[in-house]
Design a protein around this motif. Structure first.
Motif, PDB file in Angstrom:
ATOM      1  N   PHE A 237      -5.062  10.944 -40.290  1.00  0.00           N
ATOM      2  CA  PHE A 237      -6.215  11.824 -40.098  1.00  0.00           C
ATOM      3  C   PHE A 237      -7.486  10.997 -39.856  1.00  0.00           C
ATOM      4  O   PHE A 237      -8.538  11.255 -40.437  1.00  0.00           O
ATOM      5  N   GLU A 238      -7.358   9.996 -38.986  1.00  0.00           N
ATOM      6  CA  GLU A 238      -8.501   9.188 -38.594  1.00  0.00           C
ATOM      7  C   GLU A 238      -9.128   9.812 -37.353  1.00  0.00           C
ATOM      8  O   GLU A 238      -8.459  10.008 -36.346  1.00  0.00           O
ATOM      9  N   ARG A 239     -10.398  10.095 -37.412  1.00  0.00           N
ATOM     10  CA  ARG A 239     -11.101  10.848 -36.381  1.00  0.00           C
ATOM     11  C   ARG A 239     -11.054  10.156 -35.024  1.00  0.00           C
ATOM     12  O   ARG A 239     -11.259   8.956 -34.902  1.00  0.00           O
ATOM     13  N   ASN A 240     -10.784  10.947 -33.981  1.00  0.00           N
ATOM     14  CA  ASN A 240     -10.864  10.490 -32.601  1.00  0.00           C
ATOM     15  C   ASN A 240     -11.953  11.319 -31.913  1.00  0.00           C
ATOM     16  O   ASN A 240     -11.822  12.527 -31.778  1.00  0.00           O
ATOM     17  N   TYR A 241     -13.017  10.660 -31.484  1.00  0.00           N
ATOM     18  CA  TYR A 241     -14.180  11.362 -30.940  1.00  0.00           C
ATOM     19  C   TYR A 241     -14.066  11.647 -29.441  1.00  0.00           C
ATOM     20  O   TYR A 241     -14.949  12.291 -28.867  1.00  0.00           O
ATOM     21  N   ARG A 242     -13.000  11.196 -28.813  1.00  0.00           N
ATOM     22  CA  ARG A 242     -12.923  11.255 -27.356  1.00  0.00           C
ATOM     23  C   ARG A 242     -12.718  12.664 -26.814  1.00  0.00           C
ATOM     24  O   ARG A 242     -13.099  12.966 -25.694  1.00  0.00           O
ATOM     25  N   TYR A 243     -12.100  13.545 -27.589  1.00  0.00           N
ATOM     26  CA  TYR A 243     -11.702  14.852 -27.058  1.00  0.00           C
ATOM     27  C   TYR A 243     -12.392  16.005 -27.773  1.00  0.00           C
ATOM     28  O   TYR A 243     -11.806  17.073 -27.976  1.00  0.00           O
ATOM     29  N   GLY A 244     -13.649  15.802 -28.171  1.00  0.00           N
ATOM     30  CA  GLY A 244     -14.349  16.783 -28.991  1.00  0.00           C
ATOM     31  C   GLY A 244     -14.424  18.170 -28.388  1.00  0.00           C
ATOM     32  O   GLY A 244     -14.179  19.171 -29.072  1.00  0.00           O
ATOM     33  N   ARG A 245     -14.745  18.263 -27.109  1.00  0.00           N
ATOM     34  CA  ARG A 245     -14.896  19.585 -26.481  1.00  0.00           C
ATOM     35  C   ARG A 245     -13.566  20.322 -26.398  1.00  0.00           C
ATOM     36  O   ARG A 245     -13.496  21.525 -26.677  1.00  0.00           O
ATOM     37  N   LEU A 246     -12.524  19.606 -25.997  1.00  0.00           N
ATOM     38  CA  LEU A 246     -11.205  20.238 -25.918  1.00  0.00           C
ATOM     39  C   LEU A 246     -10.728  20.672 -27.292  1.00  0.00           C
ATOM     40  O   LEU A 246     -10.167  21.761 -27.448  1.00  0.00           O
ATOM     41  N   VAL A 247     -10.958  19.842 -28.287  1.00  0.00           N
ATOM     42  CA  VAL A 247     -10.564  20.188 -29.663  1.00  0.00           C
ATOM     43  C   VAL A 247     -11.286  21.456 -30.120  1.00  0.00           C
ATOM     44  O   VAL A 247     -10.676  22.329 -30.749  1.00  0.00           O
ATOM     45  N   ALA A 248     -12.572  21.571 -29.802  1.00  0.00           N
ATOM     46  CA  ALA A 248     -13.343  22.765 -30.183  1.00  0.00           C
ATOM     47  C   ALA A 248     -12.739  24.017 -29.549  1.00  0.00           C
ATOM     48  O   ALA A 248     -12.646  25.075 -30.193  1.00  0.00           O
ATOM     49  N   ILE A 249     -12.314  23.899 -28.303  1.00  0.00           N
ATOM     50  CA  ILE A 249     -11.678  25.037 -27.617  1.00  0.00           C
ATOM     51  C   ILE A 249     -10.368  25.403 -28.298  1.00  0.00           C
ATOM     52  O   ILE A 249     -10.070  26.583 -28.524  1.00  0.00           O
ATOM     53  N   LEU A 250      -9.588  24.387 -28.661  1.00  0.00           N
ATOM     54  CA  LEU A 250      -8.304  24.642 -29.321  1.00  0.00           C
ATOM     55  C   LEU A 250      -8.509  25.293 -30.684  1.00  0.00           C
ATOM     56  O   LEU A 250      -7.746  26.173 -31.086  1.00  0.00           O
ATOM     57  N   TYR A 251      -9.545  24.882 -31.414  1.00  0.00           N
ATOM     58  CA  TYR A 251      -9.844  25.502 -32.704  1.00  0.00           C
ATOM     59  C   TYR A 251     -10.230  26.972 -32.529  1.00  0.00           C
ATOM     60  O   TYR A 251      -9.963  27.805 -33.405  1.00  0.00           O
ATOM     61  N   ALA A 252     -10.874  27.279 -31.421  1.00  0.00           N
ATOM     62  CA  ALA A 252     -11.323  28.661 -31.183  1.00  0.00           C
ATOM     63  C   ALA A 252     -10.180  29.582 -30.783  1.00  0.00           C
ATOM     64  O   ALA A 252     -10.257  30.804 -30.987  1.00  0.00           O
ATOM     65  N   MET A 253      -9.118  29.022 -30.226  1.00  0.00           N
ATOM     66  CA  MET A 253      -8.044  29.847 -29.669  1.00  0.00           C
ATOM     67  C   MET A 253      -7.380  30.787 -30.669  1.00  0.00           C
ATOM     68  O   MET A 253      -7.080  31.935 -30.332  1.00  0.00           O
ATOM     69  N   PRO A 254      -7.112  30.365 -31.919  1.00  0.00           N
ATOM     70  CA  PRO A 254      -6.506  31.320 -32.862  1.00  0.00           C
ATOM     71  C   PRO A 254      -7.337  32.584 -33.055  1.00  0.00           C
ATOM     72  O   PRO A 254      -6.788  33.658 -33.323  1.00  0.00           O
ATOM     73  N   PHE A 255      -8.664  32.471 -32.902  1.00  0.00           N
ATOM     74  CA  PHE A 255      -9.531  33.635 -33.048  1.00  0.00           C
ATOM     75  C   PHE A 255      -9.631  34.420 -31.736  1.00  0.00           C
ATOM     76  O   PHE A 255     -10.020  35.587 -31.742  1.00  0.00           O
ATOM     77  N   LEU A 256      -9.288  33.768 -30.625  1.00  0.00           N
ATOM     78  CA  LEU A 256      -9.265  34.468 -29.348  1.00  0.00           C
ATOM     79  C   LEU A 256      -8.040  35.356 -29.218  1.00  0.00           C
ATOM     80  O   LEU A 256      -8.065  36.346 -28.489  1.00  0.00           O
ATOM     81  N   TYR A 257      -6.966  35.016 -29.938  1.00  0.00           N
ATOM     82  CA  TYR A 257      -5.748  35.839 -29.891  1.00  0.00           C
ATOM     83  C   TYR A 257      -6.028  37.288 -30.256  1.00  0.00           C
ATOM     84  O   TYR A 257      -5.748  38.201 -29.476  1.00  0.00           O
ATOM     85  N   PRO A 258      -6.578  37.568 -31.454  1.00  0.00           N
ATOM     86  CA  PRO A 258      -6.866  38.975 -31.783  1.00  0.00           C
ATOM     87  C   PRO A 258      -7.918  39.587 -30.871  1.00  0.00           C
ATOM     88  O   PRO A 258      -7.862  40.792 -30.575  1.00  0.00           O
ATOM     89  N   LEU A 259      -8.884  38.772 -30.410  1.00  0.00           N
ATOM     90  CA  LEU A 259      -9.910  39.286 -29.511  1.00  0.00           C
ATOM     91  C   LEU A 259      -9.297  39.760 -28.194  1.00  0.00           C
ATOM     92  O   LEU A 259      -9.624  40.848 -27.699  1.00  0.00           O
ATOM     93  N   LEU A 260      -8.384  38.964 -27.641  1.00  0.00           N
ATOM     94  CA  LEU A 260      -7.730  39.357 -26.397  1.00  0.00           C
ATOM     95  C   LEU A 260      -6.845  40.585 -26.601  1.00  0.00           C
ATOM     96  O   LEU A 260      -6.744  41.437 -25.714  1.00  0.00           O
TER      97      LEU A 260
END
Length: 240
Positions: A96-119
């Protein structure tokens, strides 16, 4: 298809309170992992992943999905993932060592579980017959985001299992009429490439056969094929 959605409705009716607690616990542990990444927090997140995958296996598939075809195979699949996380908890393999390279994509992936019920809601579904944050695909996309955000050293076996699960989502889009699963299917395209590219970048100094460059090209080709398949799947859905 009716059986599939009926089991989801029964699952949501019977577990909506635990699902809220599980979701809030995941949010809290993720925040702590970013802002206070102590050894205890890291172990707690792994213990949470053991529980979460075990929940999908035992509660979602064995308890509420028992009338579905091949539910026991799917339960075994998620049970294996729970055991892999348990092994990781014991051995400490994933750092669990942080990788800063993919921050935007990671943020989108974190949002997806909440997009499921929204969709689900946008396309006319109502609770309890709708997708939620504590279902297999929601858990899968959250896990992909989590590991991509901390991808310095991860258990690639978990990634392979989840990418395999995500590709299964292609068929579910039509068989069970779940367009929400395009979220998970689409997430595999960059995820497969980035996880393995990160792995090979860390091992470029080592001599490998085939070469790291050749393997990188192979990964690009594989992701291109997956991307084309996803595009054709979506196009076919729009024309029918």
């Amino acid at each position: 298809m009716e059986t599939f959605w009926n089991t989801i409705a029964r699952y949501n009716e019977g577990t909506w309170i635990p699902q809220i607690i599980i979701t809030l616990a995941g949010i809290l542990l993720t925040i702590l992992l970013y802002h206070r990444p102590t050894l205890g927090v890291k172990r707690s997140m792994k213990a949470y992943m053991v529980f979460l995958n075990g929940w999908i296996a035992v509660v979602y598939y064995l308890t509420y999905g028992g009338i579905r075809s091949y539910h026991y195979i799917l339960a075994i699949f998620w049970g294996i993932l729970a055991l892999i996380w348990l092994w990781d908890l014991i051995t400490g393999y994933t750092t669990f060592e942080r990788n800063y390279r993919y921050g935007r994509l990671v943020a989108i992936l974190y949002a997806m579980p909440f997009l499921y019920p929204l969709l689900s809601w946008i396309r006319g579904m109502e609770f309890p017959m709708m997708t939620t944050t504590v279902m297999p695909c929601s858990v899968a996309v959250f896990t992909i985001g989590l590991l991509l955000g901390f991808s310095r050293k991860v258990n690639l076996l978990i990634i392979l299992f989840l990418c395999h699960w995500a590709l299964i989502a292609f068929s579910k889009i039509y068989v069970y009429q779940i367009p929400e699963d395009t979220l998970l299917a689409a997430a595999t395209v960059p995820a497969i490439y980035l996880f393995f590219k990160n792995y090979f970048d860390q091992n470029l100094h080592k001599e490998t056969k085939p070469s790291a460059k050749a393997i990188n090209g192979f990964l690009i080709a594989i992701c291109a094929v997956i991307g084309i398949a996803l595009s054709l799947t979506l196009l076919n859905g729009l024309t029918h």
